[in-house]
Design a protein around this motif. Structure first.
Motif, PDB file in Angstrom:
ATOM      1  N   HIS A  22       0.831  -1.209   0.000  1.00 45.30           N
ATOM      2  CA  HIS A  22       0.000   0.000   0.000  1.00 45.30           C
ATOM      3  C   HIS A  22       0.860   1.251   0.000  1.00 45.30           C
ATOM      4  CE1 HIS A  22       0.510  -0.434   4.465  1.00 45.30           C
ATOM      5  NE2 HIS A  22       0.509   0.895   4.448  1.00 45.30           N
ATOM      6  N   ILE A  23       0.218   2.364  -0.300  1.00 46.33           N
ATOM      7  CA  ILE A  23       0.842   3.672  -0.192  1.00 46.33           C
ATOM      8  C   ILE A  23       0.078   4.449   0.867  1.00 46.33           C
ATOM      9  CG2 ILE A  23      -0.534   4.650  -2.077  1.00 46.33           C
ATOM     10  CD1 ILE A  23       2.014   6.324  -2.772  1.00 46.33           C
ATOM     11  N   ALA A  24       0.813   5.171   1.703  1.00 46.88           N
ATOM     12  CA  ALA A  24       0.182   5.913   2.804  1.00 46.88           C
ATOM     13  C   ALA A  24       0.469   7.397   2.652  1.00 46.88           C
ATOM     14  CB  ALA A  24       0.713   5.423   4.148  1.00 46.88           C
ATOM     15  N   PHE A  25      -0.584   8.165   2.807  1.00 46.66           N
ATOM     16  CA  PHE A  25      -0.473   9.618   2.747  1.00 46.66           C
ATOM     17  C   PHE A  25      -0.642  10.198   4.137  1.00 46.66           C
ATOM     18  CE2 PHE A  25      -2.059   8.457  -1.484  1.00 46.66           C
ATOM     19  CZ  PHE A  25      -1.102   9.079  -2.282  1.00 46.66           C
TER      20      PHE A  25
ATOM     21  N   HIS B 190     -12.142   1.146   6.443  1.00 49.54           N
ATOM     22  CA  HIS B 190     -12.368   1.526   7.837  1.00 49.54           C
ATOM     23  C   HIS B 190     -13.176   2.814   7.898  1.00 49.54           C
ATOM     24  CE1 HIS B 190      -8.494  -0.716   7.805  1.00 49.54           C
ATOM     25  NE2 HIS B 190      -9.164  -1.393   8.711  1.00 49.54           N
ATOM     26  N   GLU B 191     -14.288   2.778   8.601  1.00 48.64           N
ATOM     27  CA  GLU B 191     -15.115   3.974   8.783  1.00 48.64           C
ATOM     28  C   GLU B 191     -14.505   4.920   9.818  1.00 48.64           C
ATOM     29  OE1 GLU B 191     -18.150   4.875   7.340  1.00 48.64           O
ATOM     30  OE2 GLU B 191     -18.146   3.141   6.006  1.00 48.64           O
ATOM     31  N   GLN B 192     -13.726   4.355  10.741  1.00 48.80           N
ATOM     32  CA  GLN B 192     -13.076   5.123  11.800  1.00 48.80           C
ATOM     33  C   GLN B 192     -11.588   4.778  11.823  1.00 48.80           C
ATOM     34  OE1 GLN B 192     -14.632   7.429  13.737  1.00 48.80           O
ATOM     35  NE2 GLN B 192     -16.487   6.993  12.576  1.00 48.80           N
TER      36      GLN B 192
ATOM     37  N   GLY C  56      -2.179   2.685  14.481  1.00 48.73           N
ATOM     38  CA  GLY C  56      -1.258   1.881  13.683  1.00 48.73           C
ATOM     39  C   GLY C  56       0.158   2.015  14.213  1.00 48.73           C
ATOM     40  N   ALA C  57       1.129   1.645  13.390  1.00 45.53           N
ATOM     41  CA  ALA C  57       2.542   1.731  13.770  1.00 45.53           C
ATOM     42  C   ALA C  57       2.901   3.168  14.121  1.00 45.53           C
ATOM     43  CB  ALA C  57       3.423   1.220  12.639  1.00 45.53           C
ATOM     44  N   GLY C  58       3.802   3.326  15.064  1.00 47.57           N
ATOM     45  CA  GLY C  58       4.247   4.646  15.472  1.00 47.57           C
ATOM     46  C   GLY C  58       3.198   5.451  16.204  1.00 47.57           C
ATOM     47  N   GLY C  59       2.107   4.777  16.635  1.00 48.86           N
ATOM     48  CA  GLY C  59       1.043   5.471  17.342  1.00 48.86           C
ATOM     49  C   GLY C  59       0.193   6.374  16.461  1.00 48.86           C
ATOM     50  N   LYS C  60       0.358   6.267  15.147  1.00 51.37           N
ATOM     51  CA  LYS C  60      -0.429   7.110  14.232  1.00 51.37           C
ATOM     52  C   LYS C  60      -1.867   6.621  14.153  1.00 51.37           C
ATOM     53  CE  LYS C  60       3.438   8.544  11.446  1.00 51.37           C
ATOM     54  NZ  LYS C  60       3.974   8.746  10.120  1.00 51.37           N
ATOM     55  N   GLN C  61      -2.771   7.549  13.867  1.00 49.32           N
ATOM     56  CA  GLN C  61      -4.161   7.213  13.585  1.00 49.32           C
ATOM     57  C   GLN C  61      -4.238   6.910  12.092  1.00 49.32           C
ATOM     58  OE1 GLN C  61      -6.897   6.952  15.869  1.00 49.32           O
ATOM     59  NE2 GLN C  61      -5.016   6.763  17.072  1.00 49.32           N
ATOM     60  N   VAL C  62      -4.741   5.727  11.734  1.00 48.65           N
ATOM     61  CA  VAL C  62      -4.732   5.290  10.346  1.00 48.65           C
ATOM     62  C   VAL C  62      -6.086   4.716   9.932  1.00 48.65           C
ATOM     63  CG1 VAL C  62      -2.262   4.771  10.493  1.00 48.65           C
ATOM     64  CG2 VAL C  62      -3.913   2.938  10.840  1.00 48.65           C
ATOM     65  N   ALA C  63      -6.329   4.727   8.636  1.00 46.74           N
ATOM     66  CA  ALA C  63      -7.512   4.088   8.048  1.00 46.74           C
ATOM     67  C   ALA C  63      -7.205   3.841   6.581  1.00 46.74           C
ATOM     68  CB  ALA C  63      -8.744   4.963   8.208  1.00 46.74           C
TER      69      ALA C  63
ATOM     70  N   GLY D  28      -7.000   0.178  -7.926  1.00 48.43           N
ATOM     71  CA  GLY D  28      -6.156  -0.974  -7.656  1.00 48.43           C
ATOM     72  C   GLY D  28      -5.070  -0.755  -6.618  1.00 48.43           C
ATOM     73  N   VAL D  29      -5.019   0.427  -6.012  1.00 42.09           N
ATOM     74  CA  VAL D  29      -3.978   0.711  -5.021  1.00 42.09           C
ATOM     75  C   VAL D  29      -4.597   0.823  -3.631  1.00 42.09           C
ATOM     76  CG1 VAL D  29      -2.166   2.325  -4.309  1.00 42.09           C
ATOM     77  CG2 VAL D  29      -2.610   1.942  -6.753  1.00 42.09           C
ATOM     78  N   LEU D  30      -4.206  -0.068  -2.721  1.00 46.87           N
ATOM     79  CA  LEU D  30      -4.636   0.059  -1.333  1.00 46.87           C
ATOM     80  C   LEU D  30      -4.024   1.346  -0.806  1.00 46.87           C
ATOM     81  CD1 LEU D  30      -6.039  -1.116   1.177  1.00 46.87           C
ATOM     82  CD2 LEU D  30      -3.910  -2.367   1.647  1.00 46.87           C
ATOM     83  N   THR D  31      -4.862   2.226  -0.277  1.00 44.10           N
ATOM     84  CA  THR D  31      -4.421   3.556   0.141  1.00 44.10           C
ATOM     85  C   THR D  31      -4.720   3.763   1.618  1.00 44.10           C
ATOM     86  OG1 THR D  31      -4.863   4.387  -2.088  1.00 44.10           O
ATOM     87  CG2 THR D  31      -4.673   6.029  -0.334  1.00 44.10           C
ATOM     88  N   GLU D  32      -3.708   4.240   2.325  1.00 44.09           N
ATOM     89  CA  GLU D  32      -3.838   4.514   3.756  1.00 44.09           C
ATOM     90  C   GLU D  32      -3.769   6.018   3.988  1.00 44.09           C
ATOM     91  OE1 GLU D  32      -1.350   3.736   7.920  1.00 44.09           O
ATOM     92  OE2 GLU D  32      -0.709   2.727   6.088  1.00 44.09           O
ATOM     93  N   LEU D  33      -4.621   6.482   4.867  1.00 38.84           N
ATOM     94  CA  LEU D  33      -4.525   7.853   5.368  1.00 38.84           C
ATOM     95  C   LEU D  33      -3.985   7.737   6.778  1.00 38.84           C
ATOM     96  CD1 LEU D  33      -7.976   9.329   4.248  1.00 38.84           C
ATOM     97  CD2 LEU D  33      -5.776   9.423   3.042  1.00 38.84           C
ATOM     98  N   CYS D  34      -2.971   8.536   7.120  1.00 34.91           N
ATOM     99  CA  CYS D  34      -2.405   8.450   8.460  1.00 34.91           C
ATOM    100  C   CYS D  34      -2.124   9.834   9.017  1.00 34.91           C
ATOM    101  CB  CYS D  34      -1.163   7.577   8.500  1.00 34.91           C
ATOM    102  SG  CYS D  34       0.216   8.140   7.526  1.00 34.91           S
ATOM    103  N   GLN D  35      -2.327   9.949  10.307  1.00 33.21           N
ATOM    104  CA  GLN D  35      -2.177  11.220  11.012  1.00 33.21           C
ATOM    105  C   GLN D  35      -1.360  10.996  12.270  1.00 33.21           C
ATOM    106  OE1 GLN D  35      -5.954  12.849  12.188  1.00 33.21           O
ATOM    107  NE2 GLN D  35      -5.057  14.502  13.366  1.00 33.21           N
ATOM    108  N   ASP D  36      -0.367  11.825  12.483  1.00 33.77           N
ATOM    109  CA  ASP D  36       0.385  11.753  13.732  1.00 33.77           C
ATOM    110  C   ASP D  36      -0.586  11.969  14.875  1.00 33.77           C
ATOM    111  OD1 ASP D  36       2.933  11.246  12.717  1.00 33.77           O
ATOM    112  OD2 ASP D  36       3.339  13.367  12.409  1.00 33.77           O
ATOM    113  N   SER D  37      -0.401  11.208  15.936  1.00 35.44           N
ATOM    114  CA  SER D  37      -1.258  11.375  17.117  1.00 35.44           C
ATOM    115  C   SER D  37      -0.996  12.731  17.746  1.00 35.44           C
ATOM    116  CB  SER D  37      -0.984  10.273  18.133  1.00 35.44           C
ATOM    117  OG  SER D  37      -1.400   9.040  17.602  1.00 35.44           O
TER     118      SER D  37
END
Length: 140
Positions: free
Chosen positions: A81-84, A105-107, A111-118, A127-136
């Motif tokens: 996957h690619i994470a933004f 994920h609705e919520q 995830g790793a590093g304590g980030k909030q992810v979905a 065709g690309v699994l995409t992650e959204l991640c936010q520093d806690s």
């Protein structure tokens, strides 16, 4: 406020063994592993390598019933996957949903590093699994 993608946070690669994979990155390519971390909620062990501010995340399953183990069985090792990095993952999910993107994920969850992810479903993102991640948020 409209959620804003800030950068590519990481590119994840599914591997059978971090210990067997790391030498390719560290010795052959000269990229240093910053940390190895287990994420029990996802049944995965991760290794992060920094390349110019963008991380390569190696994902190794810690259980035969993890999503990474299933991915490896179905597709073999490779790009997962690619994470933004985003300033507001919840608002990012809402924006994606409002624009017809199917959510895995609705919520967000931790995830790793304590980030909030979905994750966004690859059938909605070409065709690309995409992650959204936010520093806690910092703890006070």
């Amino acid at each position: 406020m409209t959620p804003s993608i800030q950068k590519i946070d990481h590119i994840a690669i599914a591997v059978r063994s971090i210990n067997e994979t790391l030498p390719v990155y560290e010795k052959a390519l000269g990229i240093t592993c910053e940390r190895v971390e287990e994420v029990p909620s996802q049944k995965v062990k991760t290794a992060f390598l920094n390349v110019g501010g963008v991380h390569i995340e190696l994902l190794e399953p810690t259980s035969e019933d993890s999503t990474i183990a299933k991915f490896l069985t179905d597709r073999g090792e490779g790009l997962h996957h690619i994470a933004f990095a985003i300033d507001d993952v919840r608002a990012g999910l809402e924006r994606a949903k409002e624009n017809g993107v199917r959510l895995i994920h609705e919520q967000p969850f931790e995830g790793a590093g304590g980030k909030q992810v979905a994750f966004l479903h690859p059938k909605s993102t070409h065709g690309v699994l995409t992650e959204l991640c936010q520093d806690s948020a910092p703890h006070h």
